[in-house]
Scaffold this active site. Structure first.
Site, PDB file in Angstrom:
ATOM      1  N   ALA A 210      12.651  10.391 -49.716  1.00 29.98           N
ATOM      2  CA  ALA A 210      12.529  11.610 -50.524  1.00 29.98           C
ATOM      3  C   ALA A 210      13.888  12.227 -50.843  1.00 29.98           C
ATOM      4  CB  ALA A 210      11.658  12.629 -49.793  1.00 29.98           C
ATOM      5  N   LYS A 243      13.885  15.920 -55.285  1.00 32.30           N
ATOM      6  CA  LYS A 243      15.144  16.450 -54.780  1.00 32.30           C
ATOM      7  C   LYS A 243      16.323  15.904 -55.573  1.00 32.30           C
ATOM      8  CE  LYS A 243      12.308  17.991 -51.630  1.00 32.30           C
ATOM      9  NZ  LYS A 243      11.457  17.375 -50.788  1.00 32.30           N
TER      10      LYS A 243
HETATM   11  C1  LMR Z   1      10.309  20.289 -46.759  1.00 27.83           C
HETATM   12  O1  LMR Z   1      10.165  19.535 -45.797  1.00 27.83           O
HETATM   13  O2  LMR Z   1      10.688  21.471 -46.651  1.00 27.83           O
HETATM   14  C2  LMR Z   1      10.052  19.758 -48.153  1.00 27.83           C
HETATM   15  O3  LMR Z   1       9.687  18.424 -48.111  1.00 27.83           O
HETATM   16  C3  LMR Z   1       9.104  20.590 -48.920  1.00 27.83           C
HETATM   17  C4  LMR Z   1       7.701  20.483 -48.443  1.00 27.83           C
HETATM   18  O4  LMR Z   1       6.826  20.234 -49.285  1.00 27.83           O
HETATM   19  O5  LMR Z   1       7.426  20.670 -47.251  1.00 27.83           O
END
Ligand code: LMR
Length: 394
Positions: A210, A243
């Site tokens: 991600a 991201k």
């Molecule tokens: C996070 O871990 O803060 C991000 O991946 C956003 C989410 O959807 O939790």
């Protein structure tokens, strides 16, 4: 019927976002949800994204449905970005999904469809939504040791020992880079050894990538997943464009499945497309099209890569500043891991009580397990965080 519903436990990251919004203090610091912010606290639309969107508005002459798998050009562009030019194209199935979360959900559904009793192995700790989705799907969840709180690094011996208990057909979720929440990542050699264990056990790796481009760079961040794909017979990969293209709300992701042999490709692709149909029919297209345009245009791509490097450099400099400020205040190097970690997140090793104290006394918001989003800082707030950490006695 609806009166029979039970209240759902709030997602701890989203609950924190709400608590932050409600805090009236001006000097509050949001280190919660994983969203990149620049030095002025903004999450800008990237230059190349803006340019591609302008062009798209001008040129797009239909909004008719794409295929169930999304636009093949998007799958081709993103799978090359993640797996490189020598990706195993004759064994690679891919479908567009609503964000990386959609890819995780669809991938786990694929596992459940193919191997109904398969366990899902998750790193301890992991992104809370991995646990929530697997549990919601009725899948059995097991954890493998990952983080060594003492050193702030990976407990690789523990991880190896635990994964040796995976059964054939089980799926093992690995963070491709920029581990969420710990910030501690596997080395190339550790990826190779993980691939060997999983192959030996007949367990299927499922890589969640991600944050490609947020750690050591676009190519370096993909090194682990590429090594793995070269070494195992089958694998799943969930990629997010949220991201690295900054298009969070466009919900742009890709689920990839590497089949063990070319003759398994058609059925795999068909199952993935069917799962899209069952869940939402056609995947969102706007973000996917923008990404495809950027990756396919030399000028846009170069500008996107340059801006992504600025983002990465900004996070690295904040990490270095925070480690330095803490070294000055504590006279020790015990927070040195902050500079060694990569990506947006680090676990700073505070207890839930210390996290609460920092929120109450200093307006510093971090997830209860003491995950900080480094990108929520700026050069002016780093010293305040360092003060809060020291005052809380961490
Ligand atoms: C996070 O871990 O803060 C991000 O991946 C956003 C989410 O959807 O939790």
């Amino acid at each position: 019927m609806l009166t029979d519903l039970k209240p759902q436990a709030p997602d701890k990251i989203l609950a924190l976002m709400a608590a932050y919004r409600e805090d009236p203090r001006d000097a509050k610091i949001d280190l919660g949800v994983g969203v990149y912010r620049d030095a002025s606290g903004r999450t800008p639309v990237m230059r190349a994204v803006k340019a591609a969107e302008r062009q798209l508005v001008e040129e797009q002459d239909t909004k008719v449905y794409t295929g169930l798998a999304g636009d093949p050009a998007f799958a081709d562009a993103v799978s090359t970005l993640v797996l490189g030019a020598d990706k195993p194209a004759d064994r690679l199935a891919a479908v567009a999904t609503p964000g990386g979360t959609g890819a995780i959900r669809q991938g786990l559904e694929l596992v459940r469809m193919a191997a109904p009793g398969a366990k899902v192995w998750l790193s301890d700790p992991t992104w809370p939504n991995h646990i929530a989705i697997a549990t919601y799907l009725g899948m059995e969840v097991a954890t493998y040791r990952y983080f060594d709180a003492e050193s702030g690094g990976v407990d690789f011996e523990g991880m190896q020992t635990d994964l040796a208990a995976a059964a054939p057909g089980d799926t093992v979720i690995l963070h491709g880079c920029c581990h969420n929440p710990t910030g501690a990542n596997l080395t190339g050699d550790q990826w190779d050894r993980t691939a060997a264990i999983l192959s030996e056990r007949g367990a299927v790796p499922f890589v969640d990538i991600a944050y490609q481009g947020f750690g050591d760079g676009l190519e370096a961040d993909a090194d682990g997943v590429r090594r793995l794909v070269a070494a195992v017979p089958e694998a799943l990969i969930a990629a997010s464009c949220s991201k690295n293209f900054g298009i969070y709300r466009e919900r742009t992701g890709l689920l990839m499945a590497v089949a063990p042999a070319p003759d398994a490709l058609e059925t795999t692709q068909g199952a993935m497309a069917a799962l899209n149909r069952f869940n939402f029919s056609f995947p969102p297209d706007h973000g996917a099209r923008v990404v495809t345009m950027i990756l396919g245009d030399e000028t846009l791509r170069a500008d996107w890569m340059a801006e992504l490097e600025e983002v990465r450099g900004h996070m690295l400099s904040l990490r270095e500043q925070l480690a330095r400020e803490l070294r000055e205040r504590t006279g020790s190097d015990r927070f040195g891991f902050l500079a060694a970690h990569r990506g947006m997140f680090s676990l700073i090793g505070a207890t839930p009580e210390q996290v609460e104290t920092m929120r109450r006394d200093h307006g510093v918001y971090m997830v209860g397990d003491s995950r900080i989003n480094v990108a929520g800082l700026n050069a002016g707030t780093v010293p305040r965080l360092a003060d809060a950490i020291v005052a809380a006695g961490i």
